[in-house]
Every structure is written in structure tokens, then in C-alpha cells.
Design an enzyme around this catalytic site. Structure first.
Site: not given
Ligand code: PCA
Length: 228
Positions: A94, A104, A157, A180
Site C-alpha cells: 500500500e 461496508r 486495515c 494487503h
Molecule cells: N482485512 C480488513 C480488516 C482486517 C483484514 O485482514 C481490511 O482490509 O480492512
């Protein structure tokens, strides 16, 4: 005279550790591959620094509180937070965290804020302070698909990523960022066609990402943008 022998010399200084976080499961899933991959690295040494892996709750308030406590207690040299992004096909490094929550689905504590700032009055956004292009290149060189992502979403996140970069404003020299990851294969057994990446591949990619983050000072100048 006291019987306690006096310390003759100072203990050698231990280098500040790496804080690596993953998340607990959410949205009805049995596992969160971010934690499964992150915990595989706990206790390893990367570039002379010990990795400390910790799990964060998928709760807007508690996740940031826990992260701040960990940073204060550990005084890490580098912080990398990792989360699941179901549907993505590559490790997504990111670039930017934005100061908004627009949930959501409710978090694991039932909170569902809409268009709420993470830090009221805080800057609109923070950039990761990791060499994201160099990390992408190093990961891809091993055959694991990686990309630079221009949005971490507006859920927990992104909130953790923003809270991390906000906290690190007080700690010059400490680098931070967020990755991510796709679903693990066992999560998509009933959904053929959905992309996935094994926990083992993600763990390997995280080792490379951390090694690169600790060894590259100035990021590589290679294209990693997007038109949309
Ligand atoms: N993914 C979510 C929150 C926790 C996770 O592992 C997100 O992308 O916000």
C-alpha cells in the site's frame, strides 16, 4: 558489603526489533491468512533485527489502541502491518492511508462508522515510508506476484495503516507501511475462480519485504502507478 556481585560491563545493545502485525479473522471467515503468515516469522532475525509478530483485533478502536501500546512498549525500528484483501490476486504493497472510515460491514465489535475521520483534524493522508517499489521488485523476482496499491480501502486495515503513520510522526527514523494479501487457498474452496496465494508464499514474500525495507534507503524509481 553486599553479596550481590556488581555488573562489571554493560550488556551489548540489542538492535530495535521489527513489529509485524496480522489480523484476527473477520466477516465470518475461519482464518485470517495475514495472521497465519505473520506468525510464521515470529522470532526470526531479519537483517540483524528480531521479528515480533502480534495479532490485532478487527475492531476500529481496539486495533489502534493495541498498535499504539505495542509501539510504545517495543520501540521498534520498523513496523509492517498486514491484512487480508479477499479478491486481490497479488500482494498489494500500500502506498497511501487516508483519514476516513466508511465501513461496508460492521467490525468484530459491531461498530460500523460511516464517513468518520480516523484522527479528527489529522492530515487527509499519509504515505508509507517504506521503499515500496524496491519491495515489489524484490518480491516479484522470486516469482510471487506483487503490486503497488493506491488504496488500502476505508475499513479497519486503512484505519490501522493511518493510525500507524500518525503514531510514527512522533518517531523520526522509524519506517512503517502496510501490505494487503489475497485469500489463502482453503478460504476459496467453494468459490472457484477467486484468486488465492498460499500462506507459505505470503510468509516468504514478507521475509523479502522486510529485508528490502531494512536494506534499501532510497526507493527505486520504477513505474508502479495505475490509471484507475
Ligand atoms: N482485512 C480488513 C480488516 C482486517 C483484514 O485482514 C481490511 O482490509 O480492512
Amino acid at each position: 558489603m553486599s553479596a550481590t556481585p556488581e555488573l562489571q560491563c554493560a550488556m551489548p545493545e540489542t538492535p530495535a526489533p521489527i513489529l509485524l502485525t496480522g489480523f484476527e479473522p473477520f466477516d465470518g471467515q475461519a482464518i485470517n491468512p495475514s495472521w497465519e503468515a505473520v506468525r510464521a516469522l515470529d522470532g526470526e532475525t531479519i537483517h540483524g533485527r528480531r521479528v515480533v509478530s502480534r495479532m490485532l483485533p478487527v475492531e476500529f478502536d481496539a486495533s489502534l489502541q493495541r498498535l499504539r501500546e505495542l509501539i510504545t512498549a517495543m520501540e521498534p525500528a520498523l513496523v509492517l502491518c498486514v491484512g487480508q484483501a479477499g479478491g486481490r490476486s497479488r500482494l498489494s504493497i500500500e502506498r497511501v492511508a487516508i483519514n476516513v472510515i466508511d465501513a461496508r460491514i460492521p467490525d468484530n465489535a459491531g461498530a460500523c462508522p460511516i464517513d468518520t475521520p480516523i484522527v479528527p483534524g489529522g492530515p487527509a493522508a499519509f504515505f508509507a515510508t517504506l521503499p515500496i517499489k524496491a519491495m515489489q521488485a524484490a518480491i516479484e523476482a522470486t516469482g510471487i506476484p506483487a503490486e503497488v496499491s493506491q488504496t488500502a480501502g476505508t475499513y479497519v486495515c486503512n484505519s490501522v495503516f493511518y493510525g500507524l503513520m500518525h503514531a510514527l510522526q512522533q518517531r523520526p527514523g522509524v519506517r512503517g507501511g502496510f501490505i494487503h494479501i489475497p485469500y489463502a487457498p482453503e478460504q476459496i474452496a467453494l468459490h472457484p475462480g477467486t484468486p488465492s496465494l498460499s500462506v507459505e508464499a505470503v510468509a516468504n514474500a514478507l521475509r523479502i519485504a522486510l529485508d528490502t525495507a531494512l536494506s534499501v534507503d532510497v526507493d527505486h524509481r520504477i513505474a508502479g502507478g495505475a490509471e484507475h
